[in-house]
Structures are given as C-alpha cells and as structure tokens.
Scaffold this active site. Structure first.
Site, mmCIF file in Angstrom:
data_model
loop_
_atom_site.group_PDB
_atom_site.id
_atom_site.type_symbol
_atom_site.label_atom_id
_atom_site.label_comp_id
_atom_site.label_asym_id
_atom_site.label_seq_id
_atom_site.Cartn_x
_atom_site.Cartn_y
_atom_site.Cartn_z
ATOM 1 N N ASP A 1 0.791 -1.233 0.116
ATOM 2 C CA ASP A 1 -0.085 0.067 0.166
ATOM 3 C C ASP A 1 0.835 1.225 0.124
ATOM 4 O O ASP A 1 1.203 1.736 1.068
ATOM 5 C CB ASP A 1 -0.900 0.026 1.031
ATOM 6 C CG ASP A 1 -0.354 -0.030 2.562
ATOM 7 O OD1 ASP A 1 1.010 -0.700 2.530
ATOM 8 O OD2 ASP A 1 -0.836 0.289 3.555
ATOM 9 N N HIS B 1 9.527 -0.982 9.141
ATOM 10 C CA HIS B 1 8.493 -1.945 9.081
ATOM 11 C C HIS B 1 8.724 -2.848 7.937
ATOM 12 O O HIS B 1 8.861 -4.024 8.026
ATOM 13 C CB HIS B 1 7.223 -1.289 9.130
ATOM 14 C CG HIS B 1 6.880 -0.576 10.358
ATOM 15 N ND1 HIS B 1 6.879 -0.933 11.633
ATOM 16 C CD2 HIS B 1 6.715 0.897 10.316
ATOM 17 C CE1 HIS B 1 6.842 0.060 12.368
ATOM 18 N NE2 HIS B 1 6.500 1.149 11.783
#
Length: 319
Positions: free
Chosen positions: A11, A245
């Site tokens: 995303d 992340h």
C-alpha cells in the site's frame, strides 16, 4: 543463496517504498510483480506510486497490478494519521517523475493466483499492507495459494502495543477479517510485526549517505524517508529514528536468520470492541500443529548493515 521469485503486495507509503527498493537491490530476488492494496493510501494511488518508484530506479519492466480496493467486510476510508505519517501522496509529498509504464490490466488477485500456479515453491509473497489480496486469492483458489513456498507478512503485534490502538497494528486493523482468515488457515506464514520492526530504526545519518551516493534517485529516496523520520521525531521521539517495518519483512523473507521466531497459532479479534484487530494466541488451537512463525527478536545491527550495503550498492549502480 537461491534466487527467490518475489511478489510484493504493497500500500505504497514511505516504508513500502523502502521495501520495493530492498527487493530491487537484493541480487537474491527476482521481483516479478508488485500488487497494490489500500491502507496508507488508496489502492490506485499505491499502484501509481509503485510505478513512479520503478521509473526512478530504471526498472519499468516490473509489472504493477491493482488488487482489492476495499477490506473484505467494509469500505476503505483513509484515516488522517496516514496522511500525517506518509504525506498526502503517500511518499512523503515528494514529487517523482511520471511513469512511462502503465498499470497492468489483469486484476491483481488473479495475477497472484496465476503466479502461484506457475512457480509454486519458488514463489515468495511479501505483504506490507493489509492481507486482503492474499485472503481473497486463498478464498478463490486455495489449492494454488497453498503452493506458495514463502509467505511473509508485515503486520500484527504480539508482545508490544499496537500503533493504531493499544492492541491493533495498522495493517491488521485495516482488514482484521482478512488477517484472521489467513492466520487461522493452514497456510504457513511468517509474521513480522511491531515486536521486531519497532526495534529496527533508520536515521538521517543513513539517508544522507544515499544523497552522497546518488544525487538523483538517492536524493529522492532520502527526501521521501526524511519526511518519515521527521514525523517519527514528532510522534515517537523515544525511538530515535523511523521504523523499518516493511523493508524488514522483505529482508526476513530472503534471510529468516535476521529474526528469532516462535511457532504459534494466532487469531485476530474481529468483533467491534476494545480488542478489535488484536493479534493473539488462539486458545482453541494451543495443542494443534502451528501454521505461523511469529518474529519476536531481531538482529538489528546485522540487518541494518545489510540494508545499507544493498541500498548503497544499488544506488551506485544507477549513476
């Protein structure tokens, strides 16, 4: 190390941009496609960001597909914190040149199924956004998706608080139903969650090296990530940098020894209460064979050294 054929499901926010960079930079990866989803930004804009990054890195041959635009059980709505953390455009409000390549016409979920059928054990799938595309593909063709050799997801929080609510991590919170379907399935999955990504940090000392190494692509990437670092300085000053992340998930998919894991059966709370989107051990399956390996420790110094070497070598080659 065997070359992995990889699909990234992104995303495309700032850390997804670093995940794409990592996959392109690692010589042990053949990035055969990028699949977009909603999350940090809408699925169509996530795909557009991925195309621009591929253009920046002179890799327009990598196809980009759009997957599901909404969670399985509700409509996607971008939350304000996503624009704060990733910028209005998802990539730190940095303007990248328009891509010459076009978004692929095939639906991303079908691309995932077809590729799983074609490559089976050779295929590695890394999700750095919600798990909706993977869940939809598994529901449509479980036989094909079971053939995938390596599924690594960035998401969840087992031993630390969430980053959206006290119990919920952002990618899981975007579609808890999809995450729960996968976590309670028989698919073998490695979960790279906040337990390890919050310990793996980047500072402007590192991004400044990208600028020196490559004044075009390196400087653009540094601009994107410096936006992220500045936001982290404001909202997470105790960390001392921005969390890696998504690129950590890519690194673990290639080299699992970056992390220590525990085998565990997890579920995701899907009831709309204070525990919505919590990832927790599944009491009903405590004594059953486990399908998840949950990362709980990370060799952060070794990972960051590998991360920086890959990025600097890659950016140098682009000059």
């Amino acid at each position: 190390m065997t070359t992995r054929k990889m699909i990234l499901d992104v995303d495309t926010g700032v850390d997804d941009a670093m995940a794409i960079t990592y996959a392109l930079a690692d010589p042990n990866v053949e990035l055969i496609g990028i699949l977009s989803s909603f999350g940090n930004i809408e699925a169509d804009r996530a795909a557009a960001n991925a195309l621009k990054l591929l253009q920046l890195y002179q890799c327009p041959q990598v196809p980009v597909f759009i997957g599901r635009a909404n969670p399985l059980d509700h409509q996607y709505q971008r939350i304000a914190v996503n624009a704060q953390i990733h910028g209005e455009n998802g990539i730190g409000d940095v303007n990248l040149p328009a891509a010459t390549a076009q978004i692929a016409k095939q639906n991303g979920v079908d691309f995932l199924i077809d590729t799983a059928q074609k490559y089976g054990e050779q295929l590695c799938v890394v999700t750095t956004g919600p798990m909706t595309n993977l869940a939809a593909a598994f529901a449509k063709d479980p036989v094909a998706i079971r053939k995938i050799g390596n599924i690594t997801v960035m998401g969840g929080a087992l031993t630390v608080p969430g980053n959206v609510t006290p119990v919920a991590e952002a990618n899981v919170e975007q579609d808890p139903v999809a995450a729960n379907q996968l976590f309670t399935s028989d698919l073998k999955i490695t979960m790279v969650g906040l337990d390890v990504t919050l310990r793996t940090l980047l500072t402007k000392q590192e991004t400044s090296q990208w600028r020196t190494c490559n004044p075009t692509a390196g400087a653009k990437l540094a601009d994107i990530v410096d936006f992220y670092i500045d936001v982290y300085d404001e909202i997470y000053p105790e960390l001392g940098g921005c969390s890696l992340h998504d690129p950590l998930a890519v690194g673990v998919a290639i080299d699992p020894s970056f992390v220590t894991t525990i085998p565990l059966n997890l579920l995701v709370t899907t009831e709309h209460d204070a525990y919505y989107a919590r990832t927790i051990g599944d009491k009903a399956r405590l004594n059953e064979p486990t399908n998840l390996n949950v990362a709980v420790g990370v060799d952060r110094e070794r990972y960051l050294n590998v991360f920086m070497k890959l990025f600097l070598d890659f950016l140098e080659k682009l000059n």
